[in-house]
Design an enzyme around this catalytic site. Structure first.
Site, PDB file in Angstrom:
ATOM      1  N   GLY A 165       0.796  -1.227   0.000  1.00  0.00           N
ATOM      2  CA  GLY A 165       0.000   0.000   0.000  1.00  0.00           C
ATOM      3  C   GLY A 165       0.832   1.282   0.000  1.00  0.00           C
ATOM      4  N   TYR A 202      -9.596   5.689 -10.110  1.00  0.00           N
ATOM      5  CA  TYR A 202      -9.859   5.331  -8.717  1.00  0.00           C
ATOM      6  C   TYR A 202     -11.289   4.802  -8.624  1.00  0.00           C
ATOM      7  CZ  TYR A 202     -10.168   5.655  -3.643  1.00  0.00           C
ATOM      8  OH  TYR A 202     -10.319   5.371  -2.319  1.00  0.00           O
ATOM      9  N   HIS A 208     -12.036  -6.308  -3.361  1.00  0.00           N
ATOM     10  CA  HIS A 208     -10.751  -6.887  -3.759  1.00  0.00           C
ATOM     11  C   HIS A 208     -10.956  -8.395  -3.859  1.00  0.00           C
ATOM     12  CE1 HIS A 208      -6.223  -7.433  -3.459  1.00  0.00           C
ATOM     13  NE2 HIS A 208      -6.701  -8.652  -3.281  1.00  0.00           N
ATOM     14  N   ARG A 291       4.074 -15.427  -5.387  1.00  0.00           N
ATOM     15  CA  ARG A 291       4.508 -16.128  -4.172  1.00  0.00           C
ATOM     16  C   ARG A 291       3.302 -16.654  -3.419  1.00  0.00           C
ATOM     17  NH1 ARG A 291       2.387 -12.455  -0.678  1.00  0.00           N
ATOM     18  NH2 ARG A 291       2.491 -10.296  -1.337  1.00  0.00           N
TER      19      ARG A 291
HETATM   20  P1  ADP Z   1       0.069  -3.008  -3.076  1.00  0.00           P
HETATM   21  O1  ADP Z   1       0.950  -3.826  -3.971  1.00  0.00           O
HETATM   22  O2  ADP Z   1       0.747  -1.810  -2.499  1.00  0.00           O
HETATM   23  O3  ADP Z   1      -0.652  -3.832  -2.068  1.00  0.00           O
HETATM   24  P2  ADP Z   1      -2.251  -3.021  -4.896  1.00  0.00           P
HETATM   25  O4  ADP Z   1      -2.169  -2.558  -6.296  1.00  0.00           O
HETATM   26  O5  ADP Z   1      -2.298  -4.497  -4.660  1.00  0.00           O
HETATM   27  O6  ADP Z   1      -1.036  -2.375  -4.055  1.00  0.00           O
HETATM   28  O7  ADP Z   1      -3.508  -2.362  -4.194  1.00  0.00           O
HETATM   29  C1  ADP Z   1      -3.751  -2.510  -2.819  1.00  0.00           C
HETATM   30  C2  ADP Z   1      -5.135  -2.028  -2.492  1.00  0.00           C
HETATM   31  O8  ADP Z   1      -5.287  -0.636  -2.840  1.00  0.00           O
HETATM   32  C3  ADP Z   1      -6.257  -2.741  -3.239  1.00  0.00           C
HETATM   33  O9  ADP Z   1      -6.631  -3.952  -2.630  1.00  0.00           O
HETATM   34  C4  ADP Z   1      -7.354  -1.695  -3.155  1.00  0.00           C
HETATM   35  O10 ADP Z   1      -7.929  -1.686  -1.873  1.00  0.00           O
HETATM   36  C5  ADP Z   1      -6.599  -0.378  -3.329  1.00  0.00           C
HETATM   37  N1  ADP Z   1      -6.540   0.016  -4.757  1.00  0.00           N
HETATM   38  C6  ADP Z   1      -5.587  -0.320  -5.661  1.00  0.00           C
HETATM   39  N2  ADP Z   1      -5.879   0.174  -6.890  1.00  0.00           N
HETATM   40  C7  ADP Z   1      -7.051   0.834  -6.782  1.00  0.00           C
HETATM   41  C8  ADP Z   1      -7.899   1.554  -7.703  1.00  0.00           C
HETATM   42  N3  ADP Z   1      -7.580   1.713  -8.990  1.00  0.00           N
HETATM   43  N4  ADP Z   1      -9.056   2.087  -7.217  1.00  0.00           N
HETATM   44  C9  ADP Z   1      -9.394   1.962  -5.918  1.00  0.00           C
HETATM   45  N5  ADP Z   1      -8.649   1.299  -5.007  1.00  0.00           N
HETATM   46  C10 ADP Z   1      -7.489   0.736  -5.416  1.00  0.00           C
END
Ligand code: ADP
Length: 446
Positions: A165, A202, A208, A291
């Site tokens: 995050g 966004y 998720h 992983r």
């Molecule tokens: P990280 O690798 O830092 O965990 P992710 O891309 O997996 O980042 O995203 C982590 C979380 O951030 C997602 O599960 C979601 O809650 C939020 N998120 C990511 N992309 C978006 C988006 N385009 N719109 C809204 N929320 C998002």
């Protein structure tokens, strides 16, 4: 098959991997920092090697010391667990060069998926739907403004090297965008040493949902259904369940086959998770983790498959142990991540566990590396255990979870158990109606 596996990790996951090895007759080597000399994964391993002082950079992340530990013990493979070196392509490559098997995908696949911009490009090429956004990295402010205007605000600025995050900023207007890019860049530079960022639409109320996959590296790949990880705080998962309360069998099969087909084309090897945001019936790829995931037990509970054993088998050159048709999903499973933190402020609470009474009974699993009298060191992640509960259906699973939470006693430190006690009482949770913003809103209520 391997004779001896070195586990390059600590805590609950080190123990989890050790258990799998022991069941299939593989000897284990635990490595540990000086802060972890008393850890359960060290006590239960066949052999252990101290690899350095408490800071991870000098122990769990120190590649030369891990190689030395392999040489001293004669381990023929390394399981990296999650976090630490598990998604470090260079590490996988170095092991390949030293004739030690990395229990995971090829270094090439780790590299491609580790860069989120490249991962999105690859996903698109493989026929996986992605979140609308900038094509590639943002090169200048004017370009970012143009892309954002086309997509419409709000937009999300994300770090190409992102994880956990970090390096993620929302911009609700043109004025906010310049600042969001600057902050995301500096956060990404500090955390990952790479300040490339990109833009994504966004999504305002997505869930998720992630698909668990396995490939044999030769073009065969299957999926094991999905996990719903929408309950998050600061983009970090708190509670995970399988199957998702939002999907029906047809949607599951459709997204599952799309992902499995993509993995076949990629000739992906080992375990992987393809993460999506799901909104209004549509899936949007966000990233792939190459992983084992923290939340893998919920998939194990509904498939009856040991994912770590499957990873080890594949790494040793064996074929997938089952075909897609042989995968059966049964019942419902929920995992609660138990952290040594205050359940309201989330301030870390390291210290000594003076009393430890985990719940038990049918359909209950506690994955943890702690014990009564154990002193939680302040140097690492605050996850101290996972409570995983299985039931015939979601309702039975929730009732069982409620019962388990009332049995669980951990004294001497603060934990996030009270948060879960609160959550299981919420009607939205009982009804499975929540998106990725639900928990943050819940936590803001007085
Ligand atoms: P990280 O690798 O830092 O965990 P992710 O891309 O997996 O980042 O995203 C982590 C979380 O951030 C997602 O599960 C979601 O809650 C939020 N998120 C990511 N992309 C978006 C988006 N385009 N719109 C809204 N929320 C998002």
């Amino acid at each position: 098959m391997f004779d001896k596996v070195l586990i390059a990790n600590r805590g609950e996951i080190a123990l989890r991997i050790q258990r799998a090895c022991r069941e299939i007759g593989i000897a284990t080597v635990a490595v540990h920092s000086t802060a972890d000399a008393d850890a359960m994964h060290v006590r239960l391993a066949d052999e252990s090697v101290c690899i350095g002082p408490p800071p991870a950079a000098e122990s769990y992340l120190n590649i030369p010391r891990l190689l030395a530990a392999c040489e001293i013990t004669g381990a023929d493979a390394i399981h990296p667990g999650y976090g630490f070196l598990s998604e470090n392509a260079r590490f996988a490559e170095i092991l390949e060069e030293h004739g030690i098997t990395f229990i995971g995908p090829t270094s090439e696949h780790i590299r491609v998926m580790g860069d989120k911009i490249e991962a999105k490009e690859t996903a698109k090429r493989l026929g996986i739907p992605v979140v609308p956004g900038s094509d590639g990295a943002i090169t200048n402010e004017a370009q970012a403004q143009r892309v954002a205007k086309q997509m419409g605000f709000p937009v999300l600025v994300k770090a190409a090297a992102g994880g956990g995050g970090r390096g993620m900023k929302v911009a609700r207007s043109a004025e906010e965008l310049d600042i969001a890019i600057k902050t995301a860049r500096s956060e990404a530079k500090a955390a990952f040493g790479d300040d490339s960022v990109y833009l994504e639409k966004y999504l305002s109320k997505p869930r998720h949902i992630e698909i668990q996959v396995f490939g044999d590296g030769k073009g065969n790949a299957i999926h094991l259904g999905e996990r719903d990880c929408s309950l998050q705080r600061r983009h970090q998962k708190v509670w995970e369940e399988a199957p998702s309360p939002a999907l029906n069998a047809e949607q599951r099969k459709s997204i599952g086959s799309t992902v499995a087909r993509a993995m076949q084309k990629l000739k992906y090897r080992g375990a992987g998770t393809v993460e999506f945001l799901y909104e209004d019936g549509e899936f949007f790829f966000i990233e792939m983790n190459t992983r084992l995931q923290v939340e893998h037990p919920v998939t194990e509970m509904i498939t009856g498959l040991d994912l770590v054993i499957e990873q080890i088998r594949i790494a040793s050159g064996a074929p997938l142990s089952l075909t897609q048709d042989e995968v059966t999903l049964s019942g419902h499973a929920i995992e609660c991540r138990i952290n040594a933190e205050n359940a309201r402020t989330f301030m870390p609470s390291p210290g000594t566990i003076t009393y430890w009474h985990p719940p038990g009974g049918l359909g209950v699993r506690v994955d943890s590396g702690v014990y009564q009298g154990y002193r939680i060191p302040p140097f690492y992640d605050s996850l101290i255990g996972k409570l995983i509960v299985h039931g015939k259906n979601r309702n039975e699973c929730l009732m069982r979870l409620k019962r388990c939470l009332s049995e669980f006693v951990i004294d001497g430190i603060e934990t996030t158990i009270p948060l879960f006690v609160d959550l299981v009482q919420q009607p939205d949770i009982a009804n499975g109606i929540y998106d990725i913003h639900w928990l943050e809103k819940f936590l803001q209520k007085p």
